[in-house]
Design a protein around this motif. Structure first.
Motif, mmCIF file in Angstrom:
data_model
loop_
_atom_site.group_PDB
_atom_site.id
_atom_site.type_symbol
_atom_site.label_atom_id
_atom_site.label_comp_id
_atom_site.label_asym_id
_atom_site.label_seq_id
_atom_site.Cartn_x
_atom_site.Cartn_y
_atom_site.Cartn_z
ATOM 1 N N PHE A 34 -18.882 -9.141 -3.140
ATOM 2 C CA PHE A 34 -18.103 -8.197 -2.335
ATOM 3 C C PHE A 34 -16.994 -7.603 -3.190
ATOM 4 C CE2 PHE A 34 -15.851 -12.167 -1.824
ATOM 5 C CZ PHE A 34 -14.505 -11.836 -1.662
ATOM 6 N N LEU A 35 -16.342 -6.599 -2.649
ATOM 7 C CA LEU A 35 -15.362 -5.830 -3.411
ATOM 8 C C LEU A 35 -13.963 -6.037 -2.841
ATOM 9 C CD1 LEU A 35 -15.404 -3.757 -5.783
ATOM 10 C CD2 LEU A 35 -15.470 -1.950 -4.052
ATOM 11 N N ALA A 36 -13.020 -6.360 -3.720
ATOM 12 C CA ALA A 36 -11.611 -6.472 -3.340
ATOM 13 C C ALA A 36 -10.850 -5.297 -3.944
ATOM 14 C CB ALA A 36 -11.026 -7.787 -3.822
ATOM 15 N N GLU A 37 -9.906 -4.774 -3.193
ATOM 16 C CA GLU A 37 -9.150 -3.587 -3.614
ATOM 17 C C GLU A 37 -7.662 -3.843 -3.448
ATOM 18 O OE1 GLU A 37 -8.380 0.903 -1.820
ATOM 19 O OE2 GLU A 37 -10.330 -0.049 -1.513
ATOM 20 N N GLY A 38 -6.876 -3.374 -4.408
ATOM 21 C CA GLY A 38 -5.422 -3.481 -4.296
ATOM 22 C C GLY A 38 -4.867 -4.673 -5.051
ATOM 23 N N GLU A 39 -3.578 -4.575 -5.385
ATOM 24 C CA GLU A 39 -2.947 -5.579 -6.245
ATOM 25 C C GLU A 39 -3.030 -6.995 -5.683
ATOM 26 O OE1 GLU A 39 1.410 -6.639 -8.238
ATOM 27 O OE2 GLU A 39 1.246 -5.096 -6.679
ATOM 28 N N ASN A 40 -2.633 -7.202 -4.421
ATOM 29 C CA ASN A 40 -2.565 -8.555 -3.874
ATOM 30 C C ASN A 40 -3.934 -9.224 -3.821
ATOM 31 O OD1 ASN A 40 0.205 -8.392 -3.486
ATOM 32 N ND2 ASN A 40 0.009 -7.588 -1.407
ATOM 33 N N SER A 41 -4.921 -8.489 -3.303
ATOM 34 C CA SER A 41 -6.255 -9.072 -3.181
ATOM 35 C C SER A 41 -6.881 -9.323 -4.545
ATOM 36 C CB SER A 41 -7.154 -8.146 -2.356
ATOM 37 O OG SER A 41 -6.738 -8.113 -1.008
ATOM 38 N N VAL A 42 -6.748 -8.373 -5.452
ATOM 39 C CA VAL A 42 -7.338 -8.538 -6.783
ATOM 40 C C VAL A 42 -6.641 -9.664 -7.544
ATOM 41 C CG1 VAL A 42 -7.686 -7.436 -9.033
ATOM 42 C CG2 VAL A 42 -8.167 -6.169 -6.928
ATOM 43 N N GLU A 43 -5.330 -9.726 -7.457
ATOM 44 C CA GLU A 43 -4.590 -10.792 -8.139
ATOM 45 C C GLU A 43 -5.038 -12.168 -7.634
ATOM 46 O OE1 GLU A 43 0.021 -11.847 -9.338
ATOM 47 O OE2 GLU A 43 -0.366 -10.793 -7.442
ATOM 48 N N ALA A 44 -5.198 -12.299 -6.298
ATOM 49 C CA ALA A 44 -5.640 -13.574 -5.732
ATOM 50 C C ALA A 44 -7.075 -13.887 -6.140
ATOM 51 C CB ALA A 44 -5.519 -13.528 -4.204
ATOM 52 N N ALA A 45 -7.928 -12.865 -6.165
ATOM 53 C CA ALA A 45 -9.320 -13.075 -6.571
ATOM 54 C C ALA A 45 -9.409 -13.556 -8.013
ATOM 55 C CB ALA A 45 -10.113 -11.784 -6.394
ATOM 56 N N VAL A 46 -8.604 -12.978 -8.883
ATOM 57 C CA VAL A 46 -8.589 -13.386 -10.289
ATOM 58 C C VAL A 46 -8.033 -14.800 -10.417
ATOM 59 C CG1 VAL A 46 -7.507 -12.940 -12.539
ATOM 60 C CG2 VAL A 46 -8.456 -11.033 -11.208
ATOM 61 N N ALA A 47 -6.926 -15.070 -9.756
ATOM 62 C CA ALA A 47 -6.251 -16.366 -9.891
ATOM 63 C C ALA A 47 -7.105 -17.524 -9.398
ATOM 64 C CB ALA A 47 -4.920 -16.340 -9.137
ATOM 65 N N THR A 48 -7.927 -17.274 -8.372
ATOM 66 C CA THR A 48 -8.736 -18.344 -7.790
ATOM 67 C C THR A 48 -10.128 -18.447 -8.410
ATOM 68 O OG1 THR A 48 -9.475 -16.867 -6.011
ATOM 69 C CG2 THR A 48 -7.536 -18.240 -5.583
ATOM 70 N N GLY A 49 -10.434 -17.562 -9.356
ATOM 71 C CA GLY A 49 -11.726 -17.614 -10.022
ATOM 72 C C GLY A 49 -12.846 -16.936 -9.257
ATOM 73 N N ALA A 50 -12.512 -16.199 -8.195
ATOM 74 C CA ALA A 50 -13.546 -15.520 -7.405
ATOM 75 C C ALA A 50 -14.008 -14.223 -8.053
ATOM 76 C CB ALA A 50 -13.034 -15.235 -5.997
ATOM 77 N N ALA A 51 -13.152 -13.600 -8.850
ATOM 78 C CA ALA A 51 -13.483 -12.308 -9.459
ATOM 79 C C ALA A 51 -14.434 -12.466 -10.632
ATOM 80 C CB ALA A 51 -12.212 -11.599 -9.906
#
Length: 271
Positions: A34-51
């Motif tokens: 799935f696709l995440a958009e925007g600073e908060n969602s992308v930052e969380a996705a990267v930090a948690t290893g989901a991205a």
């Protein structure tokens, strides 16, 4: 570690085209992403290893340099894109120019109910993406243990929902099950009592601290129709939210915020 924007991906680049398909349910189902958009969602996705992949415009790469740097250190494929490519990925008219393709993050209901949870938000046939995402964000903010989507609901990994969670989708366990009765049974097996709001209730939220000091699953219904009558009748506790002004009712997410906050406070006071 600066990105090279001399030949950025365009809206016709296959990776961008495939990422844009994730805005639709069929695309998410086919690729299990799935696709995440925007600073908060992308930052969380990267930090948690989901991205798995990061797409960023030149302006966004400068604005969100810490997110981009973290993504590259974590071996997330990072792609420079044009503004038009960003437009094709965005789910809104205005966007921040940063996007992430993510692995699925939804849990099963049994998994989120392990460990004897004390506070769970259950969205029953909730269809509005903004409300769904906001409830996830509220549940995260008050320290709830999980959010469950039960019945024919909006997809929690749909772009508008993801954006509305402002990153909380990656912080709190979220599950989805189309069988409402099965979810209710699993909640009770986990030791949770069910609570629902209604104007005609035997308990007022202002006097519900004793009830809410026990492990509770709040049932929040459809925006237009509320909870199915049988679920409302079968709830362990029916609780009314006092309205002192002239408003006829409250927005779903607003009601959820009030209920979850009161539960969180009651549980905290008991500790």
């Amino acid at each position: 570690m600066t990105l090279d924007f001399t030949q950025p991906f365009t809206e016709r680049t296959p990776r961008v085209v495939n990422a844009a398909k994730l805005k639709r349910a069929a695309g998410r189902k086919k690729t299990k992403a799935f696709l995440a958009e925007g600073e908060n969602s992308v930052e969380a996705a990267v930090a948690t290893g989901a991205a798995t992949d990061l797409f960023v415009t030149e302006a966004a790469a400068e604005r969100f340099s810490e997110v981009v740097t973290t993504a590259r250190y974590m071996d997330v494929y990072t792609h420079p894109i044009t503004d038009k490519a960003a437009d094709s990925l965005a789910d809104t008219m205005s966007h921040t120019g940063i996007f992430a393709v993510c692995k699925p993050v939804l849990w099963t209901v049994p998994a989120v109910l392990k460990g004897r949870p004390r506070l769970v938000a259950v969205c029953v046939e909730t269809n509005d993406p903004g409300n769904a995402g906001t409830i996830i964000r509220i549940a995260d903010a008050v320290g709830a243990d999980a959010v469950i989507f039960a019945g024919d609901t909006v997809d929690p990994e749909q772009p508008k929902v993801v954006r509305s969670t402002a990153g909380s989708l990656f912080h709190i366990p979220v599950a989805r099950d189309r069988d409402i009765n099965r979810v209710i049974g699993q909640l009770r097996s986990a030791g949770l009592s069910t609570a629902a709001t209604t104007m005609q209730a035997e308990t007022n939220l202002a006097q519900a601290a004793e009830v809410l000091s026990q492990p509770t699953a709040w049932l929040f219904g459809n925006e237009a129709h509320g909870l199915p009558e049988e679920l409302l009748a079968g709830a362990d506790h029916r609780i009314s939210i006092p309205i002192r002004g002239s408003a006829e009712s409250l927005n779903l997410a607003t009601a959820a915020a009030i209920c979850l906050w009161e539960s969180s406070k009651a549980l905290g006071d008991r500790n």
